[in-house]
Design an enzyme around this catalytic site. Structure first.
Site, PDB file in Angstrom:
ATOM      1  N   SER A 181      91.975  74.207  62.062  1.00  0.00           N
ATOM      2  CA  SER A 181      91.263  74.861  60.949  1.00  0.00           C
ATOM      3  C   SER A 181      92.205  75.770  60.163  1.00  0.00           C
ATOM      4  O   SER A 181      92.134  75.852  58.938  1.00  0.00           O
ATOM      5  CB  SER A 181      90.100  75.694  61.491  1.00  0.00           C
ATOM      6  OG  SER A 181      89.339  74.939  62.403  1.00  0.00           O
TER       7      SER A 181
ATOM      8  N   GLY B 100      90.861  72.255  77.500  1.00  0.00           N
ATOM      9  CA  GLY B 100      92.044  73.021  77.119  1.00  0.00           C
ATOM     10  C   GLY B 100      92.941  72.281  76.156  1.00  0.00           C
ATOM     11  O   GLY B 100      94.038  72.740  75.846  1.00  0.00           O
TER      12      GLY B 100
ATOM     13  N   SER C  59      88.416  72.842 102.732  1.00  0.00           N
ATOM     14  CA  SER C  59      88.256  72.247 101.401  1.00  0.00           C
ATOM     15  C   SER C  59      89.519  72.468 100.593  1.00  0.00           C
ATOM     16  O   SER C  59      90.281  73.401 100.859  1.00  0.00           O
ATOM     17  CB  SER C  59      87.084  72.898 100.668  1.00  0.00           C
ATOM     18  OG  SER C  59      87.349  74.263 100.446  1.00  0.00           O
TER      19      SER C  59
ATOM     20  N   ASP D  26      90.041  77.100  74.038  1.00  0.00           N
ATOM     21  CA  ASP D  26      91.347  76.701  74.583  1.00  0.00           C
ATOM     22  C   ASP D  26      92.362  77.840  74.704  1.00  0.00           C
ATOM     23  O   ASP D  26      93.331  77.724  75.466  1.00  0.00           O
ATOM     24  CB  ASP D  26      91.964  75.596  73.712  1.00  0.00           C
ATOM     25  CG  ASP D  26      91.101  74.353  73.651  1.00  0.00           C
ATOM     26  OD1 ASP D  26      90.303  74.137  74.586  1.00  0.00           O
ATOM     27  OD2 ASP D  26      91.199  73.599  72.662  1.00  0.00           O
TER      28      ASP D  26
ATOM     29  N   CYS E   5      86.916  68.096  59.976  1.00  0.00           N
ATOM     30  CA  CYS E   5      86.802  67.463  58.652  1.00  0.00           C
ATOM     31  C   CYS E   5      88.103  66.785  58.221  1.00  0.00           C
ATOM     32  O   CYS E   5      89.113  67.446  57.986  1.00  0.00           O
ATOM     33  CB  CYS E   5      86.390  68.524  57.642  1.00  0.00           C
ATOM     34  SG  CYS E   5      86.297  67.913  55.970  1.00  0.00           S
TER      35      CYS E   5
HETATM   36  O1  F6P Z   1      89.217  72.572  71.252  1.00  0.00           O
HETATM   37  C1  F6P Z   1      88.100  72.726  72.057  1.00  0.00           C
HETATM   38  C2  F6P Z   1      87.853  71.469  72.872  1.00  0.00           C
HETATM   39  O2  F6P Z   1      86.702  71.698  73.646  1.00  0.00           O
HETATM   40  C3  F6P Z   1      89.021  71.021  73.740  1.00  0.00           C
HETATM   41  O3  F6P Z   1      89.127  71.761  74.926  1.00  0.00           O
HETATM   42  C4  F6P Z   1      88.671  69.574  73.951  1.00  0.00           C
HETATM   43  O4  F6P Z   1      89.832  68.817  74.202  1.00  0.00           O
HETATM   44  C5  F6P Z   1      88.048  69.187  72.653  1.00  0.00           C
HETATM   45  O5  F6P Z   1      87.604  70.380  72.030  1.00  0.00           O
HETATM   46  C6  F6P Z   1      86.908  68.235  72.764  1.00  0.00           C
HETATM   47  O6  F6P Z   1      86.487  67.922  71.485  1.00  0.00           O
HETATM   48  P1  F6P Z   1      85.159  67.108  71.144  1.00  0.00           P
HETATM   49  O7  F6P Z   1      83.993  68.000  71.442  1.00  0.00           O
HETATM   50  O8  F6P Z   1      85.287  66.801  69.707  1.00  0.00           O
HETATM   51  O9  F6P Z   1      85.151  65.904  72.023  1.00  0.00           O
END
Ligand code: F6P
Length: 326
Positions: A108, A174, A219, A131, A76
């Site tokens: 947040s 991440g 691999s 993350d 937001c």
């Molecule tokens: O913070 C969680 C996360 O999934 C990160 O790992 C990623 O960079 C981001 O959110 C992706 O955000 P959105 O879903 O807004 O593209």
């Protein structure tokens, strides 16, 4: 302070598996203590727009095992403005809320911290993000499930990589940190792990993989954190290609599958413990702080620290992964 009679709960930022278990824990702990619970939908946006809904015990039935968040979530922009926060405050006052539990990540909590500097309604945070990049807690809700999703996917890619003698660059989420990359990389036996915390890793990739090449490994899996300075898995693969002309190279971006799915036992239990602790913290007149886990004990960490201080990745795990990958 007067006894708390009614609290709000919301999820904010990127969703994470286990958020529902946290909503359930907050709701049921509060009701157990005679406190009414208002679910605030769509994160801070819902606080501003007045998307409130009374939660009863049965509203949080059958959700502990579900990914996503029944309250929906949002990133937001309006809450970052004083006007947005004023609207939110007025709505909370109208609804006579005595406290709010925010389930989310550092963005947040930054909003929650500013709000608590300006207004008298206490906010308590629960760390919920895949993350794991929040200072003051060893684990964030969703991290463990995301790791399990990653290794399940990488194990499958390993089958096809080895069938073709291929070199795979696999991108994991991440944000700006390498927590998911390091732990999943160790768990799936990755040949190399590329993280944002270390610059210019592509140069060293050849020497990293040398031993494996000598014994003709069938691999090679390189885990690349999305925030790696060389530009995610596609960027790294592009730069690395000239060094690996004898290999057929492929790239997989795991993407949002890492955010979904049924939460692991660890995430459900952590969410339940922290949801319970967040309500207890409000009942103890705490504010502007996050409940977290340190050495498996529940702790209270001021937002000031949680959002300002930097959480280090576990360098020892990375070293172990590197030693074991040879
Ligand atoms: O913070 C969680 C996360 O999934 C990160 O790992 C990623 O960079 C981001 O959110 C992706 O955000 P959105 O879903 O807004 O593209």
């Amino acid at each position: 302070m007067a006894k708390i009679k009614r609290i709000g709960v919301l999820s904010s930022g990127g969703d994470a598996p286990g958020m529902n278990a946290a909503i359930r824990a907050v709701t049921r702990t509060a009701i157990y203590n005679g406190i009414e619970v208002i679910g605030i939908r769509h994160g801070y946006q819902g606080m501003i727009n007045g998307y409130f809904k009374l939660l009863k015990t049965f509203n949080v039935s059958d959700i502990i095992q579900r990914g996503g968040t029944i309250l929906k979530t949002a990133r937001c922009e309006e809450f970052k403005t004083p006007e947005g926060r004023k609207k939110a405050y007025n709505n909370l006052k109208d609804r006579r809320l005595d406290g709010v539990v925010v389930i989310g990540g550092d963005g947040s909590f930054t909003g929650a911290r500013i709000f608590n500097e300006e207004y008298d309604i206490p906010f308590i945070g629960i760390p919920g993000t895949i993350d794991n990049d929040i200072y003051g807690t060893d684990y964030t809700i969703g991290y463990d499930t995301a790791l399990n999703t990653v290794i399940e996917a990488v194990d499958k890619i390993r089958d096809t990589a080895s069938a073709h003698n291929r070199l795979f660059f696999i991108e994991v989420m991440g944000a700006e940190a390498g927590f998911i990359a390091i732990r999943s990389g160790l768990a799936c036996g990755a040949e190399a792990i590329i993280i944002p915390e270390i610059k210019n890793q592509v140069k060293k990739l050849r020497s990293f993989l040398e031993e494996g090449f000598k014994r003709k490994k069938s691999s090679n899996i390189i885990i690349v954190a999305e925030g790696a300075d060389e530009g995610g898995a596609f960027g790294v693969a592009k730069k690395a290609k000239k060094d690996f002309q004898d290999y057929s190279v492929r790239v997989t971006v795991l993407g949002h599958i890492q955010r979904g799915g049924s939460p692991s036992v660890y995430d459900r239990v952590t969410a339940s413990r922290l949801g319970y602790a967040a309500v207890e913290a409000l009942m103890d007149d705490q504010k502007s702080a996050m409940v977290g886990l340190q050495n498996n004990e529940v702790v209270l960490v001021p937002f000031r620290k949680a959002v300002k201080l930097h959480k280090e990745v576990n360098w020892e795990l990375l070293e172990i992964a590197n030693i074991l990958s040879v």
